[in-house]
Design an enzyme around this catalytic site. Structure first.
Site, PDB file in Angstrom:
ATOM      1  N   HIS A  21       0.853  -1.186   0.000  1.00 44.70           N
ATOM      2  CA  HIS A  21       0.000   0.000   0.000  1.00 44.70           C
ATOM      3  C   HIS A  21       0.890   1.238   0.000  1.00 44.70           C
ATOM      4  O   HIS A  21       2.074   1.170   0.374  1.00 44.70           O
ATOM      5  CB  HIS A  21      -0.903   0.000   1.235  1.00 44.70           C
ATOM      6  N   GLY A  48       1.756  -2.585 -10.140  1.00 42.73           N
ATOM      7  CA  GLY A  48       2.285  -1.462 -10.902  1.00 42.73           C
ATOM      8  C   GLY A  48       3.333  -0.563 -10.303  1.00 42.73           C
ATOM      9  O   GLY A  48       4.524  -0.705 -10.574  1.00 42.73           O
ATOM     10  N   GLY A  68      -2.749  -1.811  -7.834  1.00 48.88           N
ATOM     11  CA  GLY A  68      -3.796  -2.490  -7.073  1.00 48.88           C
ATOM     12  C   GLY A  68      -5.191  -1.995  -7.373  1.00 48.88           C
ATOM     13  O   GLY A  68      -6.079  -2.797  -7.714  1.00 48.88           O
ATOM     14  N   ASP A  73      -4.092  -6.451  -7.898  1.00 46.63           N
ATOM     15  CA  ASP A  73      -4.251  -7.496  -6.874  1.00 46.63           C
ATOM     16  C   ASP A  73      -4.966  -8.703  -7.471  1.00 46.63           C
ATOM     17  O   ASP A  73      -4.612  -9.853  -7.191  1.00 46.63           O
ATOM     18  CB  ASP A  73      -5.050  -6.965  -5.676  1.00 46.63           C
ATOM     19  N   ASP A  93      -1.242  -1.646   4.736  1.00 50.75           N
ATOM     20  CA  ASP A  93      -1.419  -0.569   5.708  1.00 50.75           C
ATOM     21  C   ASP A  93      -2.746  -0.790   6.430  1.00 50.75           C
ATOM     22  O   ASP A  93      -3.802  -0.524   5.860  1.00 50.75           O
ATOM     23  CB  ASP A  93      -1.409   0.784   4.988  1.00 50.75           C
ATOM     24  N   HIS A 100      -9.831  -0.371  -2.863  1.00 54.28           N
ATOM     25  CA  HIS A 100      -9.809  -1.718  -3.430  1.00 54.28           C
ATOM     26  C   HIS A 100      -9.668  -2.792  -2.345  1.00 54.28           C
ATOM     27  O   HIS A 100      -9.184  -3.889  -2.602  1.00 54.28           O
ATOM     28  CB  HIS A 100      -8.700  -1.826  -4.482  1.00 54.28           C
ATOM     29  N   ASP A 103     -10.618  -6.302  -3.247  1.00 56.84           N
ATOM     30  CA  ASP A 103      -9.609  -6.993  -4.062  1.00 56.84           C
ATOM     31  C   ASP A 103      -8.502  -7.563  -3.185  1.00 56.84           C
ATOM     32  O   ASP A 103      -8.005  -8.666  -3.418  1.00 56.84           O
ATOM     33  CB  ASP A 103      -8.996  -6.040  -5.090  1.00 56.84           C
ATOM     34  N   ARG A 109      -7.458 -14.314   0.426  1.00 56.02           N
ATOM     35  CA  ARG A 109      -8.232 -15.555   0.449  1.00 56.02           C
ATOM     36  C   ARG A 109      -7.688 -16.577  -0.540  1.00 56.02           C
ATOM     37  O   ARG A 109      -7.535 -17.752  -0.219  1.00 56.02           O
ATOM     38  CB  ARG A 109      -9.704 -15.245   0.125  1.00 56.02           C
TER      39      ARG A 109
END
Length: 156
Positions: A21, A48, A68, A73, A93, A100, A103, A109
């Site tokens: 982040h 990116g 992200g 992500d 963070d 997002h 995401d 998960r």
């Protein structure tokens, strides 16, 4: 329905996704610099801006996906499903909401579903990167999804 397992092998050379982040990008770049010798032996990719910043700061080649918020992500998650990423370092963070977040949750998960190592902070990343398993192949069991789908299709 049984949960049949399939044994997958993470090779000696790991495919490592590097994600951070915004508030943690500097920390991740510093961490990459500290572990540059180890990281240089593996294939690196990342979302990116993070990928670009790590390459610029450390000289390590990092294949970049989208940022992200623009689907990066999800791209990393898809590569996990395809068996093309087998290790994730994600300096997140916890104190700042991100647009997002769904995401990010999906990525965490899918890493769990596919039983791949994932570090969300520096301490965990340090433990993982210095593990003796970084230099070895590692077998781990995941659900045999094709067999699972076939069994479900026959019972529904």
């Amino acid at each position: 329905m049984s949960r049949n397992l399939l044994t997958l092998t993470i090779g000696k050379q790991k495919s490592i996704a590097l994600i951070a982040h915004d508030a943690k990008k500097a920390d991740l770049m510093e961490w990459c610099e500290e572990h540059k010798d180890i990281l240089s032996k593996h294939f690196l990719c990342g979302t990116g801006t993070t990928a670009r910043m790590i390459t610029d700061k450390t000289g390590l080649p990092v294949k970049g996906y989208n940022s992200g918020p623009l689907g990066g992500d999800q791209q990393v998650g898809a590569k996990i499903v395809e068996g093309r990423i087998d290790f994730v370092i994600f300096f997140s963070d916890p104190l700042t909401a991100a647009p997002h977040d769904p995401d990010v949750k999906a990525l965490l998960r899918i890493a769990q579903v596919y039983d791949i190592p994932i570090a969300n902070n520096r301490a965990t990343a340090d433990f993982l990167i210095t593990s003796s398993l970084m230099n070895e192949e590692y077998d781990h069991d995941v659900i045999d999804f094709q067999r699972n789908v076939a069994e479900r299709a026959n019972t529904l």
